[in-house]
Design an enzyme around this catalytic site. Structure first.
Site, PDB file in Angstrom:
ATOM      1  N   GLY A  18      30.418 -18.476 -24.570  1.00 28.83           N
ATOM      2  CA  GLY A  18      30.183 -17.053 -24.344  1.00 28.83           C
ATOM      3  C   GLY A  18      30.872 -16.556 -23.081  1.00 28.83           C
ATOM      4  O   GLY A  18      31.000 -17.282 -22.094  1.00 28.83           O
ATOM      5  N   HIS A  21      23.656 -17.175 -28.353  1.00 28.56           N
ATOM      6  CA  HIS A  21      24.005 -18.453 -28.999  1.00 28.56           C
ATOM      7  C   HIS A  21      24.278 -18.256 -30.491  1.00 28.56           C
ATOM      8  O   HIS A  21      25.208 -18.842 -31.048  1.00 28.56           O
ATOM      9  CB  HIS A  21      22.851 -19.464 -28.865  1.00 28.56           C
ATOM     10  CG  HIS A  21      22.470 -19.787 -27.454  1.00 28.56           C
ATOM     11  ND1 HIS A  21      21.255 -19.424 -26.905  1.00 28.56           N
ATOM     12  CD2 HIS A  21      23.145 -20.449 -26.473  1.00 28.56           C
ATOM     13  CE1 HIS A  21      21.187 -19.858 -25.651  1.00 28.56           C
ATOM     14  NE2 HIS A  21      22.316 -20.475 -25.363  1.00 28.56           N
ATOM     15  N   ASP A  29      29.112 -16.457 -19.321  1.00 30.35           N
ATOM     16  CA  ASP A  29      29.392 -17.487 -18.325  1.00 30.35           C
ATOM     17  C   ASP A  29      30.901 -17.569 -18.150  1.00 30.35           C
ATOM     18  O   ASP A  29      31.547 -18.533 -18.554  1.00 30.35           O
ATOM     19  CB  ASP A  29      28.803 -18.824 -18.782  1.00 30.35           C
ATOM     20  CG  ASP A  29      27.293 -18.748 -18.932  1.00 30.35           C
ATOM     21  OD1 ASP A  29      26.610 -18.577 -17.921  1.00 30.35           O
ATOM     22  OD2 ASP A  29      26.810 -18.819 -20.076  1.00 30.35           O
ATOM     23  N   SER A  50      18.709 -17.384 -21.610  1.00 28.30           N
ATOM     24  CA  SER A  50      17.444 -18.116 -21.745  1.00 28.30           C
ATOM     25  C   SER A  50      16.564 -17.870 -20.528  1.00 28.30           C
ATOM     26  O   SER A  50      15.342 -17.922 -20.606  1.00 28.30           O
ATOM     27  CB  SER A  50      17.707 -19.616 -21.886  1.00 28.30           C
ATOM     28  OG  SER A  50      18.582 -19.856 -22.973  1.00 28.30           O
ATOM     29  N   MET A  76      22.129 -25.374 -24.057  1.00 26.90           N
ATOM     30  CA  MET A  76      20.968 -26.045 -23.468  1.00 26.90           C
ATOM     31  C   MET A  76      19.700 -25.629 -24.225  1.00 26.90           C
ATOM     32  O   MET A  76      18.588 -25.806 -23.723  1.00 26.90           O
ATOM     33  CB  MET A  76      20.866 -25.707 -21.982  1.00 26.90           C
ATOM     34  CG  MET A  76      22.118 -26.166 -21.201  1.00 26.90           C
ATOM     35  SD  MET A  76      21.815 -26.588 -19.477  1.00 26.90           S
ATOM     36  CE  MET A  76      21.196 -25.037 -18.848  1.00 26.90           C
ATOM     37  N   GLY A  77      19.864 -25.107 -25.421  1.00 30.10           N
ATOM     38  CA  GLY A  77      18.703 -24.753 -26.242  1.00 30.10           C
ATOM     39  C   GLY A  77      18.049 -23.446 -25.807  1.00 30.10           C
ATOM     40  O   GLY A  77      18.638 -22.656 -25.072  1.00 30.10           O
TER      41      GLY A  77
END
Lengths: 281, 281
Positions: A147, A37, A150, A186, A30-31
């Site tokens: 990852g 990431h 999660d 994030s 989701m950036g």
């Protein structure tokens, strides 16, 4: 590095690479990229000829009272980080093309989505499974990278891939942590300095549980209590859940026998953080 | 012609054909083939280098009180018909491999599945969408062929393919009928001679409705009443539904304007027959 918004353009790129027999790695995000990431991207670059990164804040995985609108975004910085890490193509679709008017199809993984985050975030994993299924069909990769932070999402994706006979290898990569132990996310950007300090208790409590298991404590009630005591000693921490479950089925266990998952979801103010570790004898 | 039971063997065959750049056509069926299925196969053979036929009586699309166990089967005859029609490979999987222990993932197309057959056959289209999604992932065809007799199923599949960004062209083929007008169906074999005779009223009532529309009757209540009167004049006919809906959304309409669908589900004894036609001005 190429940036593509349209689904058809993305499919064309993939089809061209496939006809050249390139192997394709895919990292869905989701950036607002962080080192977690980047570690997925680096693994993909190592394993494949071509690496696709998707950046899409997926509306269907956010509940009505969640942080869709204020979810952090920084496309320019993401593109620069992706480029450095060796991404070949960034897929950044519009929500209006992903979910056009009349959209009606959802992929649901039953049972393992009702525990943990699924219990408090209704519909979350239905949104995750659906968007990942769509992205898989668009990007048609050989391998996809997720990852372990999660963990439940990872199990949902693995189950979906097995059940729907999707020909993609799912590669899970270890949680990447700040030097003080906080799992990269994030959402960490939401934390005040004080919350950030107290949030260290998540990883610290995972360590505590591992130590207790190593010293012979296998009773789930006792382990959960010790973890809970440590976390609630932080005045800003509000427990969403602290659970020890079977690592495959995510169903409750009473003893740590084979692989168990200790999973935490803790709120600091409006910020919900998750972390987990595998407990094994 | 090859017969394959295992999913991995099927995937291998497909992957080999793909590497030879063969175009692949796919005809999913529940077997007990009739001329309707053959017409789909023939279209696929015409359009593609390779045609895959699947024969799988899919348990997840049958309700608890439906005819799963007694659904007609005749594999030997199916294989002989398939071979004559030009099928290259028959995929005949085991239910235990399609839905292994722990299976948990379902594809659901919302809204258009709640009307017509979805209203009386709960979960039916969830089972259909799920198995077709699985078969698409296993057989990875360029084109897939479906009959217009199962019109709602066709719309569900089209919606799923669009929504999940599946790169398969869906080709719909006209309903094939017996010389007296009865739509071909594996379930016709259940009918007694008397039921078989009275079942002609389905196609006859579709003709009636088309004539009425041609003569200027566009009111849905009046049209439905005329069709209903004709059908219920048959003493063995029990109406499941008689509906005129928008042909795209399957939502109710009050006037025939653009394309409307007249859809019937009528029981004769324990046998449920469906038929439909497009009404347009």
């Amino acid at each position: 590095m190429k940036l593509v918004n349209s689904i058809s353009e993305m499919k064309e790129f993939v089809s061209e690479e496939k006809s050249k027999k390139s192997s394709i790695g895919f990292v869905p995000t989701m950036g607002f990229l962080h080192q977690g990431h980047i570690s997925l991207i680096e693994q993909s670059v190592k394993d494949n000829d071509i690496t696709i990164l998707s950046i899409f804040v997926n509306p269907t995985q956010f509940g009505p009272n969640e942080d869709l609108d204020k979810y952090p975004r920084n496309l320019d910085n993401d593109l620069s980080l992706a480029n450095q890490a060796g991404v070949d193509i960034v897929f950044h679709p519009y929500a209006s093309e992903m979910y056009p008017s009349g959209y009606a199809t959802f992929v649901n993984v039953e049972r393992i989505t009702s525990a943990l985050c699924g219990a408090t975030r209704e519909g979350h994993f239905k949104g995750v499974a659906t968007v990942v299924c769509k992205l898989f069909n668009i990007c048609n990769p050989d391998r996809a990278y997720f990852g372990q932070k999660d963990f439940q999402q990872l199990q949902v994706i693995k189950r979906m891939v097995d059940d729907l006979n999707i020909s993609i290898e799912i590669i899970d990569c270890p949680t990447v942590r700040e030097s003080d132990g906080l799992a990269m996310s994030s959402r960490n950007t939401y934390l005040s300095a004080e919350e950030r300090q107290q949030a260290l208790v998540l990883s610290q409590s995972l360590h505590l549980a591992k130590k207790l298991v190593d010293s012979g404590e296998l009773d789930v009630v006792n382990l959960t209590e010790s973890v809970s005591k440590m976390i609630t000693s932080m005045p800003l921490a509000k427990v969403d859940y602290i659970e020890i479950v079977d690592a495959m089925t995510l169903q409750p266990v009473s003893q740590v026998k084979h692989k168990a998952l200790l999973a935490l979801a803790i709120r600091f103010g409006n910020t919900r953080l998750i972390d987990n570790t595998i407990l094994e004898v």
